[in-house]
Design an enzyme around this catalytic site. Structure first.
Site, PDB file in Angstrom:
ATOM      1  N   ASP A 159       1.866 -22.317  -1.261  1.00 40.09           N
ATOM      2  CA  ASP A 159       1.907 -23.520  -0.422  1.00 40.09           C
ATOM      3  C   ASP A 159       2.718 -23.333   0.852  1.00 40.09           C
ATOM      4  OD1 ASP A 159       0.420 -24.770  -2.413  1.00 40.09           O
ATOM      5  OD2 ASP A 159       2.205 -25.468  -3.462  1.00 40.09           O
TER       6      ASP A 159
ATOM      7  N   LYS B 261      -0.821 -21.340   4.257  1.00 43.26           N
ATOM      8  CA  LYS B 261      -1.821 -20.278   4.511  1.00 43.26           C
ATOM      9  C   LYS B 261      -3.113 -20.844   5.096  1.00 43.26           C
ATOM     10  CE  LYS B 261      -1.467 -19.190   0.152  1.00 43.26           C
ATOM     11  NZ  LYS B 261      -0.298 -19.989  -0.278  1.00 43.26           N
ATOM     12  N   GLY B 262      -3.571 -21.969   4.518  1.00 45.13           N
ATOM     13  CA  GLY B 262      -4.831 -22.551   4.985  1.00 45.13           C
ATOM     14  C   GLY B 262      -4.774 -22.877   6.464  1.00 45.13           C
TER      15      GLY B 262
ATOM     16  N   GLY C 243      -4.777 -24.565  -3.313  1.00 47.76           N
ATOM     17  CA  GLY C 243      -5.128 -25.736  -2.506  1.00 47.76           C
ATOM     18  C   GLY C 243      -4.656 -25.426  -1.106  1.00 47.76           C
ATOM     19  N   HIS C 244      -5.566 -25.125  -0.216  1.00 46.58           N
ATOM     20  CA  HIS C 244      -5.214 -24.734   1.153  1.00 46.58           C
ATOM     21  C   HIS C 244      -5.591 -25.863   2.108  1.00 46.58           C
ATOM     22  CE1 HIS C 244      -5.311 -20.164   0.053  1.00 46.58           C
ATOM     23  NE2 HIS C 244      -4.473 -20.863  -0.672  1.00 46.58           N
TER      24      HIS C 244
ATOM     25  N   ARG D   1     -12.393  -7.239 -20.710  1.00 46.07           N
ATOM     26  CA  ARG D   1     -13.788  -6.769 -20.578  1.00 46.07           C
ATOM     27  C   ARG D   1     -14.784  -7.632 -21.338  1.00 46.07           C
ATOM     28  NH1 ARG D   1     -11.835  -0.984 -22.202  1.00 46.07           N
ATOM     29  NH2 ARG D   1     -10.680  -2.388 -23.570  1.00 46.07           N
TER      30      ARG D   1
ATOM     31  N   GLN E  32      -1.949 -18.356  -3.532  1.00 43.75           N
ATOM     32  CA  GLN E  32      -0.635 -18.384  -4.182  1.00 43.75           C
ATOM     33  C   GLN E  32       0.389 -17.683  -3.276  1.00 43.75           C
ATOM     34  OE1 GLN E  32      -3.498 -17.403  -6.556  1.00 43.75           O
ATOM     35  NE2 GLN E  32      -3.612 -19.600  -6.427  1.00 43.75           N
TER      36      GLN E  32
ATOM     37  N   THR F 115       1.177 -16.467 -11.668  1.00 46.15           N
ATOM     38  CA  THR F 115      -0.256 -16.640 -11.903  1.00 46.15           C
ATOM     39  C   THR F 115      -0.795 -15.318 -12.469  1.00 46.15           C
ATOM     40  OG1 THR F 115      -2.308 -17.495 -10.975  1.00 46.15           O
ATOM     41  CG2 THR F 115      -0.997 -16.040  -9.523  1.00 46.15           C
TER      42      THR F 115
ATOM     43  N   ALA G 252      -1.076 -29.726  -3.524  1.00 50.97           N
ATOM     44  CA  ALA G 252      -2.384 -30.090  -2.979  1.00 50.97           C
ATOM     45  C   ALA G 252      -3.448 -30.139  -4.076  1.00 50.97           C
ATOM     46  CB  ALA G 252      -2.782 -29.082  -1.893  1.00 50.97           C
TER      47      ALA G 252
ATOM     48  N   ARG H 265       6.753 -30.890  -5.565  1.00 51.10           N
ATOM     49  CA  ARG H 265       7.217 -29.506  -5.453  1.00 51.10           C
ATOM     50  C   ARG H 265       8.741 -29.502  -5.479  1.00 51.10           C
ATOM     51  NH1 ARG H 265       3.336 -28.620  -0.356  1.00 51.10           N
ATOM     52  NH2 ARG H 265       1.369 -28.238  -1.424  1.00 51.10           N
TER      53      ARG H 265
ATOM     54  N   LYS I  44       6.819 -25.128   8.979  1.00 52.29           N
ATOM     55  CA  LYS I  44       7.517 -26.357   8.611  1.00 52.29           C
ATOM     56  C   LYS I  44       8.964 -26.455   9.102  1.00 52.29           C
ATOM     57  CE  LYS I  44       5.576 -28.648   5.084  1.00 52.29           C
ATOM     58  NZ  LYS I  44       4.967 -29.078   3.818  1.00 52.29           N
TER      59      LYS I  44
ATOM     60  N   ASP J  85       9.822 -28.051  11.551  1.00 51.86           N
ATOM     61  CA  ASP J  85       9.965 -29.460  11.958  1.00 51.86           C
ATOM     62  C   ASP J  85      10.585 -30.315  10.856  1.00 51.86           C
ATOM     63  OD1 ASP J  85       7.211 -28.698  10.936  1.00 51.86           O
ATOM     64  OD2 ASP J  85       7.123 -30.858  10.633  1.00 51.86           O
TER      65      ASP J  85
ATOM     66  N   GLY K 158       4.119 -28.488  12.629  1.00 54.31           N
ATOM     67  CA  GLY K 158       3.398 -29.642  12.109  1.00 54.31           C
ATOM     68  C   GLY K 158       2.117 -29.173  11.448  1.00 54.31           C
TER      69      GLY K 158
HETATM   70  P1  GDP Z   1      -1.253 -23.250   1.366  1.00 54.26           P
HETATM   71  O1  GDP Z   1      -1.573 -23.372  -0.083  1.00 54.26           O
HETATM   72  O2  GDP Z   1      -0.370 -22.083   1.659  1.00 54.26           O
HETATM   73  O3  GDP Z   1      -2.473 -23.275   2.244  1.00 54.26           O
HETATM   74  O4  GDP Z   1      -0.378 -24.541   1.717  1.00 54.26           O
HETATM   75  P2  GDP Z   1      -0.689 -26.055   1.259  1.00 54.26           P
HETATM   76  O5  GDP Z   1      -1.829 -26.564   2.050  1.00 54.26           O
HETATM   77  O6  GDP Z   1      -0.772 -26.164  -0.207  1.00 54.26           O
HETATM   78  O7  GDP Z   1       0.681 -26.757   1.665  1.00 54.26           O
HETATM   79  C1  GDP Z   1       1.166 -26.760   2.957  1.00 54.26           C
HETATM   80  C2  GDP Z   1       1.340 -28.218   3.393  1.00 54.26           C
HETATM   81  O8  GDP Z   1       2.132 -28.263   4.553  1.00 54.26           O
HETATM   82  C3  GDP Z   1       0.038 -28.869   3.773  1.00 54.26           C
HETATM   83  O9  GDP Z   1       0.110 -30.237   3.482  1.00 54.26           O
HETATM   84  C4  GDP Z   1      -0.039 -28.633   5.283  1.00 54.26           C
HETATM   85  O10 GDP Z   1      -0.844 -29.595   5.929  1.00 54.26           O
HETATM   86  C5  GDP Z   1       1.393 -28.778   5.648  1.00 54.26           C
HETATM   87  N1  GDP Z   1       1.847 -27.969   6.802  1.00 54.26           N
HETATM   88  C6  GDP Z   1       1.462 -26.726   7.177  1.00 54.26           C
HETATM   89  N2  GDP Z   1       2.211 -26.296   8.215  1.00 54.26           N
HETATM   90  C7  GDP Z   1       3.089 -27.281   8.495  1.00 54.26           C
HETATM   91  C8  GDP Z   1       4.153 -27.413   9.438  1.00 54.26           C
HETATM   92  O11 GDP Z   1       4.453 -26.528  10.231  1.00 54.26           O
HETATM   93  N3  GDP Z   1       4.856 -28.593   9.422  1.00 54.26           N
HETATM   94  C9  GDP Z   1       4.564 -29.594   8.548  1.00 54.26           C
HETATM   95  N4  GDP Z   1       5.303 -30.696   8.596  1.00 54.26           N
HETATM   96  N5  GDP Z   1       3.579 -29.492   7.638  1.00 54.26           N
HETATM   97  C10 GDP Z   1       2.859 -28.341   7.616  1.00 54.26           C
HETATM   98  P1  IMO Z   2      -1.804 -21.887  -3.105  1.00 58.24           P
HETATM   99  O1  IMO Z   2      -2.868 -20.860  -2.843  1.00 58.24           O
HETATM  100  C1  IMO Z   2       1.626 -23.070  -5.531  1.00 58.24           C
HETATM  101  C2  IMO Z   2       1.549 -21.963  -9.758  1.00 58.24           C
HETATM  102  C3  IMO Z   2       1.419 -23.074 -10.770  1.00 58.24           C
HETATM  103  C4  IMO Z   2       2.173 -22.446 -11.938  1.00 58.24           C
HETATM  104  C5  IMO Z   2       1.795 -20.985 -11.850  1.00 58.24           C
HETATM  105  C6  IMO Z   2       0.627 -20.575 -12.736  1.00 58.24           C
HETATM  106  O2  IMO Z   2      -2.208 -23.284  -2.801  1.00 58.24           O
HETATM  107  O3  IMO Z   2      -0.512 -21.488  -2.496  1.00 58.24           O
HETATM  108  P2  IMO Z   2      -2.000 -21.007 -12.757  1.00 58.24           P
HETATM  109  O4  IMO Z   2      -2.812 -22.247 -12.562  1.00 58.24           O
HETATM  110  O5  IMO Z   2      -2.292 -19.937 -11.767  1.00 58.24           O
HETATM  111  O6  IMO Z   2      -2.040 -20.523 -14.175  1.00 58.24           O
HETATM  112  O7  IMO Z   2      -0.459 -21.463 -12.517  1.00 58.24           O
HETATM  113  O8  IMO Z   2       1.447 -20.760 -10.495  1.00 58.24           O
HETATM  114  N1  IMO Z   2       0.481 -21.939  -8.728  1.00 58.24           N
HETATM  115  C7  IMO Z   2       0.671 -22.302  -7.458  1.00 58.24           C
HETATM  116  N2  IMO Z   2       1.760 -22.820  -6.848  1.00 58.24           N
HETATM  117  N3  IMO Z   2       0.506 -22.794  -4.817  1.00 58.24           N
HETATM  118  C8  IMO Z   2      -0.579 -22.253  -5.418  1.00 58.24           C
HETATM  119  O9  IMO Z   2      -1.658 -21.858  -4.718  1.00 58.24           O
HETATM  120  C9  IMO Z   2      -0.545 -22.022  -6.800  1.00 58.24           C
HETATM  121  N4  IMO Z   2      -1.423 -21.527  -7.700  1.00 58.24           N
HETATM  122  C10 IMO Z   2      -0.778 -21.474  -8.875  1.00 58.24           C
HETATM  123  O10 IMO Z   2       2.025 -24.259 -10.322  1.00 58.24           O
HETATM  124  O11 IMO Z   2       3.554 -22.540 -11.720  1.00 58.24           O
HETATM  125 MG    MG Z   3      -1.468 -24.793  -1.632  1.00 56.05          MG
END
Ligand code: GDP
Ligand code: IMO
Ligand code: MG
Length: 423
Positions: A13, A16-17, A40-41, A143, A224, A239, A299, A305, A331, A333, A414
């Site tokens: 989180d 990356k997305g 969840g990106h 397998r 992840q 994971t 997400a 979190r 982040k 900000d 942001g």
């Molecule tokens: P990912 O899994 O790595 O793609 O990240 P997530 O989407 O799960 O979580 C990142 C969260 O932070 C999302 O709600 C984004 O919209 C938000 N976000 C990303 N970059 C920034 C930033 O620079 N500032 C703020 N305030 N939010 C951000």
């Molecule tokens: P993105 O790509 C944050 C965490 C779960 C749990 C552990 C194992 O959005 O960054 P799993 O479902 O893989 O068996 O869970 O890993 N986890 C994540 N935490 N961002 C993710 O993906 C995650 N994918 C799995 O919360 O602790």
């Molecule tokens: Mg995520």
């Protein structure tokens, strides 16, 4: 052409997305290489926010091809829901989205097994997203798995039945109270498989090989974070895939020597969702403020979190394991207006000060040692140039660059595409 990688350096989180979306205009192909719908990106642009699960974050760009590699596990049911959610964008998925025949399929019983395994662990549970990730990777390495390519064969349902029957025995073995109606789940699953089969399945390693030969630019999108890597993360609270750079080689069929830039992305603080050690975690109002201002809710699952200070011991480790070539800080900000900022630069480990990540980072072994910084007061969200950065932010960035021995090339202020500053 080399293949560039974008990886999360913390516990997921990191944003990356958002950054893949920002970088996509520079790349012909965006390729996911591991994980599945546990990811969840989030992408935000033109006032729209979208969360992608298995589909690569380049999907909204007209000229990009999006590929799901062999290292990914796909749940047809979630995948079809994801496609449905994107209907309004009129994306031609048949031509813009390619799926590796070698990617493994998450079955309904994998999800049930995940739930049974977690329930049987009680307090020691991993905090899984319950998407069937662990059980499907177990079947892959055992397998026994079913791959997308198998779905093109007539005999796949026999293989499915045998595997699902075995899974039901395993669920019963866990002796936990899991209520389910497999018939209903299977009806939904078989329907989703038929829709999935309308998409384009390919031999993706060959596709990428030819794309490289013809000079196409490729960005591999990690899911992840490195501290959730099955080998290098905080095992067993991880994971079930290799989230680190090596995972892109095995998850796409790209040779190590063909890896180019490795973009490492981190938040200006740290978050973690699910169980497991987190040395810099905050349990006070400062942590609560990070969670509130940063909207730190998962997400995928909506779970809060856990939040804490930036951990440079862990970050140095993940930069090394991944061979990161440049950093992106997200982040910043969120921290505006905090009284002070802390950065963990070492651990006190069994009475000794150490600066490497030890085998065990449980709280009884490790106490973080902090450097303290003045925080910036200014709102960063409207800034678009580094020349406008407050001096405290520059001090923070300079310190991190020096400690990590890597340049921070992007500062995100942001969630929106436009809130991205290149240095
Ligand atoms: P990912 O899994 O790595 O793609 O990240 P997530 O989407 O799960 O979580 C990142 C969260 O932070 C999302 O709600 C984004 O919209 C938000 N976000 C990303 N970059 C920034 C930033 O620079 N500032 C703020 N305030 N939010 C951000
Ligand atoms: P993105 O790509 C944050 C965490 C779960 C749990 C552990 C194992 O959005 O960054 P799993 O479902 O893989 O068996 O869970 O890993 N986890 C994540 N935490 N961002 C993710 O993906 C995650 N994918 C799995 O919360 O602790
Ligand atoms: Mg995520």
């Amino acid at each position: 052409m080399a293949v560039d990688l974008l990886l999360g350096l913390q516990w997921g989180d990191e944003g990356k997305g958002k950054i893949v979306d920002v970088l996509t205009s520079k790349y012909d192909i965006i390729a996911r290489f591991q994980g599945g719908p546990n990811a969840g990106h989030t992408l935000e642009f033109d006032g729209i926010k979208h969360v992608l699960r298995t589909i690569p974050s380049g999907i909204f760009h007209e000229n990009s091809m999006n590929l799901i590699g062999n290292g990914v596990v796909i749940d047809p049911v979630v995948f079809i829901q994801e496609l449905e959610g994107l209907k309004q964008f009129n994306i031609d998925f048949k031509s813009k989205l390619l799926l590796s025949r070698k990617a493994h399929v998450i079955l309904p019983t994998h999800r049930l097994l995940d739930a049974a395994s977690e329930a049987s662990k009680g307090k020691a549970k991993i905090g899984s997203t319950l998407k069937g990730i662990g059980p499907s990777y177990m079947d892959k390495t055992g397998r026994n798995g079913i791959r997308l390519g198998d779905l093109e064969l007539n005999s796949w349902k026999e293989k499915y039945r045998a595997l699902a029957n075995k899974h039901e025995e395993l669920i019963a073995f866990h002796s936990v109270d899991i209520q389910y109606n497999l018939q209903e789940m299977e009806d939904e699953f078989f329907k989703a498989v038929e829709t999935l089969k309308e998409l384009t399945f390919i031999d993706s390693e060959e596709y990428l090989h030819q794309a490289q030969k013809s000079g196409k630019t490729i960005l591999a999108e990690g899911a992840q974070g490195s501290l959730l890597d099955i080998d290098f993360g905080t095992y067993p609270f991880v994971t079930s895939s290799n989230t680190t750079a090596a995972g892109a080689c095995t998850g796409l069929g790209v040779a190590p020597g063909q890896i180019g830039e490795v973009y490492g992305i981190f938040k200006a603080y740290t978050t973690r969702v699910g169980s497991g050690p987190f040395p810099t975690e905050l349990f006070d109002e400062v942590g609560a403020k990070m969670a509130k201002v940063g909207h730190e809710f998962g997400a995928v699952t909506g779970r809060p979190r856990r939040c804490g200070w930036l951990d440079l011991v862990a970050l140095k480790y993940t930069c090394q394991v991944n061979g990161v070539t440049q950093l992106m800080m997200m982040k910043g900000d969120v921290l505006s207006g905090f009284d002070e900022l802390k950065v963990c630069t070492a651990y006190s480990y069994k009475g000794k000060e150490i600066t490497h990540l030890p085998y065990n980072i449980e709280p009884e072994n490790v106490t973080p040692i902090y450097s303290v910084f003045k925080c910036w007061k200014e709102d960063l969200t409207k800034m678009r140039e580094t020349s406008k950065f407050p001096k405290e932010l520059n001090t923070y960035i300079d310190f991190l660059e020096k400690e990590l021995e890597l340049p921070i090339k992007v500062v995100s202020v942001g969630p929106d595409r436009t809130q991205t500053i290149h240095r």
